[in-house]
Motif scaffolding. Structure first.
Motif, PDB file in Angstrom:
ATOM      1  N   UNK A  66       0.841  -1.197   0.000  1.00  0.00           N
ATOM      2  CA  UNK A  66       0.000   0.000   0.000  1.00  0.00           C
ATOM      3  C   UNK A  66       0.874   1.245   0.000  1.00  0.00           C
ATOM      4  N   UNK A  67       0.248   2.396  -0.262  1.00  0.00           N
ATOM      5  CA  UNK A  67       0.932   3.664  -0.099  1.00  0.00           C
ATOM      6  C   UNK A  67       1.610   4.206  -1.334  1.00  0.00           C
ATOM      7  N   UNK A  68       1.406   3.593  -2.503  1.00  0.00           N
ATOM      8  CA  UNK A  68       2.060   4.092  -3.709  1.00  0.00           C
ATOM      9  C   UNK A  68       1.284   3.627  -4.939  1.00  0.00           C
ATOM     10  N   UNK A  69       1.470   4.352  -6.020  1.00  0.00           N
ATOM     11  CA  UNK A  69       0.974   3.903  -7.324  1.00  0.00           C
ATOM     12  C   UNK A  69       2.103   3.169  -8.024  1.00  0.00           C
ATOM     13  N   UNK A  70       1.948   1.867  -8.146  1.00  0.00           N
ATOM     14  CA  UNK A  70       2.948   1.046  -8.829  1.00  0.00           C
ATOM     15  C   UNK A  70       2.309  -0.295  -9.156  1.00  0.00           C
ATOM     16  N   UNK A  71       2.722  -0.921 -10.266  1.00  0.00           N
ATOM     17  CA  UNK A  71       2.170  -2.229 -10.609  1.00  0.00           C
ATOM     18  C   UNK A  71       2.355  -3.228  -9.474  1.00  0.00           C
ATOM     19  N   UNK A  72       1.291  -3.971  -9.193  1.00  0.00           N
ATOM     20  CA  UNK A  72       1.315  -4.970  -8.144  1.00  0.00           C
ATOM     21  C   UNK A  72       0.848  -4.487  -6.793  1.00  0.00           C
ATOM     22  N   UNK A  73       0.754  -3.171  -6.622  1.00  0.00           N
ATOM     23  CA  UNK A  73       0.273  -2.634  -5.350  1.00  0.00           C
ATOM     24  C   UNK A  73      -1.242  -2.780  -5.253  1.00  0.00           C
ATOM     25  N   UNK A  74      -1.740  -2.873  -4.035  1.00  0.00           N
ATOM     26  CA  UNK A  74      -3.188  -2.911  -3.839  1.00  0.00           C
ATOM     27  C   UNK A  74      -3.787  -1.589  -4.306  1.00  0.00           C
ATOM     28  N   UNK A  75      -4.926  -1.664  -4.961  1.00  0.00           N
ATOM     29  CA  UNK A  75      -5.535  -0.483  -5.581  1.00  0.00           C
ATOM     30  C   UNK A  75      -6.356   0.300  -4.566  1.00  0.00           C
ATOM     31  N   UNK A  76      -5.639   0.874  -3.595  1.00  0.00           N
ATOM     32  CA  UNK A  76      -6.216   1.806  -2.634  1.00  0.00           C
ATOM     33  C   UNK A  76      -5.853   3.201  -3.108  1.00  0.00           C
ATOM     34  N   UNK A  77      -6.856   3.982  -3.495  1.00  0.00           N
ATOM     35  CA  UNK A  77      -6.596   5.239  -4.199  1.00  0.00           C
ATOM     36  C   UNK A  77      -7.461   6.357  -3.637  1.00  0.00           C
TER      37      UNK A  77
END
Length: 430
Positions: free
Chosen positions: A369-380
């Motif tokens: 969590x905590x960043x926009x990057x491939x593979x991260x959970x899509x918490x936006x």
């Protein structure tokens, strides 16, 4: 269904406290985020992303900013109802407001009511991950996790343990603290997106036997985090010295009982001795900065610049209800103000990082969590950078993206939160 969200995007490649902003952050003026199966599949320029996923469902947020959702690394959800209570020092505040309210959480129905209200408020302010203290009542933990799970949120929490210096209705024992915590841990830890956190409130409200029992539990479950409070106020530190006369310092009251290592979350950490700073860094513990609480209760000024320069893990938190806002935007603004008082103003990129990737890093979850990057959970969180007339007129004068973002940090509130997504699912809109 593959989804594409369009807008300005902000992601981080490195820590902006360690490298120049130009190296740390990546801003796309017209960017896109691809969401598949609850995770981020790709980010990049909007035209390129849309060409690569022509069949995706598209949501266009225009000039709004898409970033990782906010990570609130230290909250007390049972204090939701007493936020902004008037004028007390820490110990008086606990006795006057906190403890009477926490007594109510033996009632499972009341706990469920406040848990639902807390998450409504947190989501309205763009917070997608919360780390909460509950009360001594197992019902309070069950209510928090049940509500978070029903919404698909990532959430962390634990039963608060106290066996002295608290009202009779809020005291457990070393054995019941261990037993209840272990039962709750086994019930909730690792279920969906939930994590149990072993939670002694702070040294003054736990006997050495209770601290040792919780240290033993942590040793048995080293994949859990442990959260507590450290060096919040000077009179608190003096009290700790009378309660633990053989301890070298406040930190030692935890260390001697097995409650200091990686995965420890130390709330506040304002008035640290040199040995404590060195030992916290050596053990790679997380320090949680709670600026609205520290100013509201008159605790002191966190040494962000110095601790970052030493290489500590530092996250940001509202500390509701000692903190005076559920908003991580307001919390960023307070962190900026504290930095100014310390002579070290923080850049907008550093403030946003602290509320997202920095807080996630303090939880040792920066890979999730905590960043926009491939593979991260899509918490936006989707943030309107012109949410009020005064913010809009200031942002319109901006020469750079950071100049456009900063007025929202300093003056924004829940009106700036245009939309919230968690685990790839839509959660909230303004």
């Amino acid at each position: 269904m593959t989804k594409i969200l369009l807008g300005q995007t902000l992601s981080y490649q490195k820590n902006p406290f360690a490298v120049p902003v130009s190296e740390a952050a990546q801003h796309e003026r017209r960017g896109a985020v691809v969401v598949e199966n609850g995770k981020i599949a790709a980010i990049g320029a909007a035209d390129r992303i849309r060409a690569a996923w022509p069949q995706a469902e598209v949501t266009d947020y225009g000039d709004a900013l898409i970033s990782a959702g906010f990570v609130d690394a230290h909250v007390h959800y049972p204090q939701t109802g007493i936020i902004a209570s008037w004028g007390k020092r820490l110990i008086d505040w606990l006795n006057s407001y906190t403890f009477p309210e926490e007594m109510r959480f033996h009632d499972a129905g009341y706990a469920r009511e406040i848990a639902a209200l807390y998450f409504n408020l947190a989501l309205a302010n763009g917070t997608t991950t919360s780390v909460s203290y509950c009360t001594i009542h197992p019902e309070s933990v069950d209510a928090f996790f049940t509500e978070a799970r029903s919404r698909g949120l990532r959430a962390l929490a634990g039963k608060t343990c106290m066996d002295r210096n608290a009202p009779e209705g809020l005291r457990d024992t070393p054995q019941s603290a261990y037993d209840d915590s272990k039962t709750l841990l086994q019930r909730w830890h690792g279920v969906d997106r939930l994590s149990y956190v072993i939670t002694p409130r702070f040294s003054p409200t736990s006997t050495p036997d209770q601290l040792s029992a919780l240290g033993a539990l942590w040793g048995e479950h080293p994949d859990c985090l442990m959260q507590t409070h450290l060096s919040e106020q000077t009179d608190e530190i003096a009290w700790v010295k009378t309660l633990f006369p053989s301890a070298r310092d406040y930190l030692d009251t935890y260390e001697m009982h097995g409650l200091l290592r990686e995965g420890a979350l130390m709330g506040h950490a304002i008035h640290l001795e040199p040995r404590e700073r060195d030992r916290l860094r050596e053990m790679d513990a997380g320090l949680i900065h709670c600026p609205t609480s520290n100013t509201f209760i008159g605790s002191g000024l966190f040494d962000m610049a110095g601790l970052m320069a030493e290489g500590h893990r530092v996250g940001l938190a509202t500390d509701t209800g000692g903190g005076s806002s559920f908003s991580m935007l307001r919390t960023m603004a307070a962190a900026y103000e504290v930095g100014q008082l310390n002579g070290t103003p923080l850049h907008a990129s550093q403030l946003w990082w602290l509320a997202t990737q920095g807080a996630a890093r303090s939880l040792r979850m920066e890979d999730k969590i905590g960043n926009l990057a491939p593979g991260m959970e899509a918490d936006l969180v989707v943030t309107d950078l012109a949410s009020t007339p005064v913010i809009a007129q200031r942002a319109n004068r901006a020469d750079t993206f950071w100049d456009q973002l900063f007025p929202t940090i300093m003056m924004g509130d829940d009106r700036a939160v245009k939309a919230v997504w968690s685990g790839g699912q839509f959660q909230h809109s303004a």
